[in-house]
Each structure stands twice: as C-alpha cells, then as structure tokens.
Design an enzyme around this catalytic site. Structure first.
Site, PDB file in Angstrom:
ATOM      1  N   ASP A 136       0.818  -1.214   0.000  1.00  0.00           N
ATOM      2  CA  ASP A 136       0.000   0.000   0.000  1.00  0.00           C
ATOM      3  C   ASP A 136       0.850   1.261   0.000  1.00  0.00           C
ATOM      4  OD1 ASP A 136       1.026  -0.067   2.549  1.00  0.00           O
ATOM      5  OD2 ASP A 136      -0.901  -0.071   3.587  1.00  0.00           O
ATOM      6  N   GLU A 143       1.759   4.281   7.343  1.00  0.00           N
ATOM      7  CA  GLU A 143       0.669   3.812   6.507  1.00  0.00           C
ATOM      8  C   GLU A 143       0.080   4.974   5.698  1.00  0.00           C
ATOM      9  OE1 GLU A 143       0.247   0.753   6.317  1.00  0.00           O
ATOM     10  OE2 GLU A 143       0.261  -0.290   8.240  1.00  0.00           O
TER      11      GLU A 143
END
Length: 261
Positions: A136, A143
């Site tokens: 991702d 993140e």
C-alpha cells in the site's frame, strides 16, 4: 531518484549491498538504518558475505531500526529486535549493543519516541537507510495518510499490512499486533542516502506510485521523490508497471564510472 531494474531479486540485493558498502566505507563510525521484512534479507546476506571475506567491516558501525511492534513480549520471535538479530546482527561483525530500536514495551510511549529521535541525532544521523516498501506504499510503518513530515510515533497498522505480515505469524491475522512504533517519514528523509529494494509483482503498483506518481500521503513512499539521494532497485516483476522502464534501464546502463559504487 535513481532507478535500477536488475535481472533478478538476487541481483537487486547485490546492487543494493554495493551502494550500502560504498556509503559506509571511509567512516570509522558509520550509521546504518536497517529494515525488516523480506526485501532487505538479500542485502544483509550480501553484506555478511563481504564481511566474511574481509572486504567490509561493520565493527565500528551503529544501526538503527525503523520500527517495532507494540505489545509483543520481550524475546518474541517476531519482535523486530529478534528479527533484526536473526537476519542482520548475527551475520556480520557489528557490536549487538550498537544496534538500536524503538521500545515497543515502553509505558511512556511519547517519551520513548522522543528518546529514539534523540539517539539518532546523537549518533550523527543515518548515513545510509535501507528500505522496503509495502503493497500500500508504506515505508517503515508509515501507513497511507501518514504525515510526510512525521517523526517517530505510535501508529495503528492497517488491515492490509497485518494481512501482509500474517505469514510471519503462522498465517494467524489475530496474532499480528495492531500497533507499532515507527520512525516518521520526516525522520527517514533525514538519512543522507536511501536505498530501496522492492521485488515481486505484488509490489508493482506501490513501486509505480513511488517512482512516477504524485507526492501524496495516500502513498507515503512518494515522499522519497523529495530526497536528493535515493536509489530504487527492482526486479523485473516489481518494475512491470513503470511507464518509463526503458528509460531507467538506459540511464542505469550509461552511468559514468564516478556515479557507480
């Protein structure tokens, strides 16, 4: 950003080891940034072979880990301290006491994060940082939506990251911690040189975004475009979605000798 497309994952690891070794040579107390995950393992194996042959020594080096899970007991085999000991520290001649990581068991999390930032600064900063990239687009455990100016802090892990890491926990998603301490994107960008290795088709979209996409917190690795000395080393599968792949191959093949490690 320099992009090298190697013939295989093993060749990419060897090229990365060349860059890491070149960045450390000439310093009596170099500082290496170390990452866990599957991508850097080949780099550590290459460095270990060079140490064994007497071509390289890390005896005077220090190392700083990118991240650590929160909540795993001391000695847990998947704690990143244990993983780094297994895949890196025991293979080379570095003093284990000079390998540092965030304290995932700290009661004062903010204090532990601030202390880790101070320790990196006190060591003189990271000379060369080894990085992988998540599917991702995360680097370390930054993140999607992470601030591109972030510092070492606690983060909640996405379900995708936990799914990706479940293989290290016997496939049991519930055994993967939900939180970690991680260097921030801003912390990582202070390293003097960064070497990223990505292999396999699963990383191809993240690689495309990192190299050719717009700089965005949606894909935190895109922040690496803002650093003056980043080298990205890929196997053909990880490079499969790059629109300018042929150009990167041409540039890499025609580097002048003084730019090569």
């Amino acid at each position: 950003m320099d992009v090298g497309i190697a013939g295989s994952a093993r060749e990419a690891a060897a090229l990365a080891a060349d860059l890491v070794a070149a960045a450390l040579v000439g310093s009596t107390s170099p500082v290496l940034g170390v990452a866990t995950g599957s991508s850097p393992v080949g780099i550590y194996d290459e460095l270990a072979q060079r140490v064994a042959r007497g071509e390289l020594s890390l005896a005077g080096a220090s190392a700083f880990m990118l991240d650590e899970y929160v909540g795993l007991p001391v000695g847990h085999p998947q704690a990143y301290r244990a993983v780094i000991d297994e895949i890196f520290t025991r293979k080379v001649d570095i003093d284990p006491s000079r390998v540092h990581g965030p304290d995932g068991g700290a009661s004062d999390v903010e204090g532990a994060c601030a202390a880790y930032e101070s320790a990196i600064r006190d060591a003189g900063g990271v000379d060369v940082q080894i990085l992988g990239i998540g599917t991702d687009g995360h680097i370390a455990f930054n993140e999607p939506s992470s601030s591109l100016a972030s510092r070492t802090r606690i983060k909640t892990l996405t379900r995708q990251t936990r799914l990706d890491n479940a293989r290290f926990f016997g496939g049991d998603l519930d055994a993967v911690p939900t939180h970690c301490l991680t260097q921030g994107v801003g912390t990582i960008l202070e390293a003097r040189e960064i070497v990223v290795v990505a292999t396999g088709a699963a990383k191809s979209e993240a690689v495309r975004q990192m190299v050719e996409g717009a700089v965005s917190a949606r894909w935190p690795a895109t922040a690496l475009q803002l650093h003056p000395r980043v080298t990205v080393l890929l196997d053909p599968e990880a490079a499969a979605r790059l629109e300018l792949a042929d150009y990167y191959r041409e540039v890499w093949a025609n580097k002048p000798d003084w730019q090569r490690p």
